[in-house]
Design a protein around this motif. Structure first.
Motif, PDB file in Angstrom:
ATOM      1  N   SER A  16       5.094  -2.444  14.216  1.00  0.00           N
ATOM      2  CA  SER A  16       5.933  -1.256  14.053  1.00  0.00           C
ATOM      3  C   SER A  16       6.198  -0.671  15.421  1.00  0.00           C
ATOM      4  CB  SER A  16       5.231  -0.217  13.183  1.00  0.00           C
ATOM      5  OG  SER A  16       5.003  -0.736  11.896  1.00  0.00           O
ATOM      6  N   GLU A  49       2.451   8.563  16.735  1.00  0.00           N
ATOM      7  CA  GLU A  49       2.525   9.073  15.369  1.00  0.00           C
ATOM      8  C   GLU A  49       3.617   8.351  14.574  1.00  0.00           C
ATOM      9  OE1 GLU A  49       2.876  13.315  15.522  1.00  0.00           O
ATOM     10  OE2 GLU A  49       0.842  13.560  16.296  1.00  0.00           O
ATOM     11  N   GLN A  52       2.319   4.907  13.611  1.00  0.00           N
ATOM     12  CA  GLN A  52       1.383   5.000  12.487  1.00  0.00           C
ATOM     13  C   GLN A  52       2.131   5.225  11.168  1.00  0.00           C
ATOM     14  OE1 GLN A  52      -1.970   4.368  12.811  1.00  0.00           O
ATOM     15  NE2 GLN A  52      -1.224   3.775  14.813  1.00  0.00           N
ATOM     16  N   LEU A  53       3.119   6.125  11.191  1.00  0.00           N
ATOM     17  CA  LEU A  53       3.914   6.396   9.996  1.00  0.00           C
ATOM     18  C   LEU A  53       4.713   5.163   9.588  1.00  0.00           C
ATOM     19  CD1 LEU A  53       4.864   8.478   7.915  1.00  0.00           C
ATOM     20  CD2 LEU A  53       6.595   9.213   9.559  1.00  0.00           C
ATOM     21  N   SER A  55       4.013   2.044  10.199  1.00  0.00           N
ATOM     22  CA  SER A  55       3.078   1.044   9.696  1.00  0.00           C
ATOM     23  C   SER A  55       2.688   1.337   8.243  1.00  0.00           C
ATOM     24  CB  SER A  55       1.836   1.011  10.585  1.00  0.00           C
ATOM     25  OG  SER A  55       0.912   0.080  10.119  1.00  0.00           O
ATOM     26  N   ARG A  56       2.395   2.602   7.946  1.00  0.00           N
ATOM     27  CA  ARG A  56       2.033   2.978   6.570  1.00  0.00           C
ATOM     28  C   ARG A  56       3.204   2.805   5.607  1.00  0.00           C
ATOM     29  NH1 ARG A  56      -0.541   7.227   9.315  1.00  0.00           N
ATOM     30  NH2 ARG A  56       1.103   8.668   8.729  1.00  0.00           N
ATOM     31  N   ALA A  57       4.420   3.047   6.116  1.00  0.00           N
ATOM     32  CA  ALA A  57       5.604   2.961   5.259  1.00  0.00           C
ATOM     33  C   ALA A  57       6.173   1.547   5.186  1.00  0.00           C
ATOM     34  CB  ALA A  57       6.682   3.922   5.785  1.00  0.00           C
ATOM     35  N   GLY A  58       5.635   0.618   5.978  1.00  0.00           N
ATOM     36  CA  GLY A  58       6.145  -0.748   5.988  1.00  0.00           C
ATOM     37  C   GLY A  58       7.514  -0.854   6.629  1.00  0.00           C
TER      38      GLY A  58
END
Length: 132
Positions: A16, A49, A52-53, A55-58
């Motif tokens: 990401s 940030e 990270q966001l 990565s979590r959201a794909g």
């Protein structure tokens, strides 16, 4: 029966990217015995940030609103979420980069702007409710 993966699928590494603007301090830090290259500053925190966001959201690439505004005629974006800015003081919108804009996309930019504005308003309202 075991399915064989193609070479491309086997070598694919998920990643990401977060793109932000702002101030950075870049340079060597340390003492005469040990110097290391470092990057510090609020833009780095915002980028981290966003990574990270994403990565979590794909999602592959997320950018902050200022980046989207500067590149809006070169790429097609869609709003994703709110995140706290570099100082954690105010929520900021972030956008997913969908693709590079084609010549005919630029002619239709007003439609994307209207659609993004409607999506952003709904997103901001929902995120404000979650923050409160």
């Amino acid at each position: 029966a075991r399915r064989m993966q193609s070479h491309e699928e086997a070598c694919r590494v998920p990643f990401s990217v977060g793109i932000a603007t702002g101030r950075l301090l870049v340079g060597p830090m340390g003492c005469s015995g040990l110097m290391t290259a470092n990057v510090l500053g609020p833009a780095l925190r915002s980028s981290w940030e966003l990574v990270q966001l994403a990565s979590r959201a794909g999602v592959d690439i997320l950018v902050e609103e200022e980046v989207m505004e500067k590149a809006r005629f070169s790429f097609i974006f869609t709003p994703v979420a709110l995140f706290l800015g570099p100082l954690g003081d105010r929520p900021q919108s972030c956008y997913r980069v969908l693709r590079e804009a084609a010549a005919n996309d630029r002619e239709d930019e007003w439609m994307y702007t209207l659609a993004a504005g409607d999506q952003r308003n709904a997103l901001v309202q929902g995120s404000r409710e979650q923050l409160l």
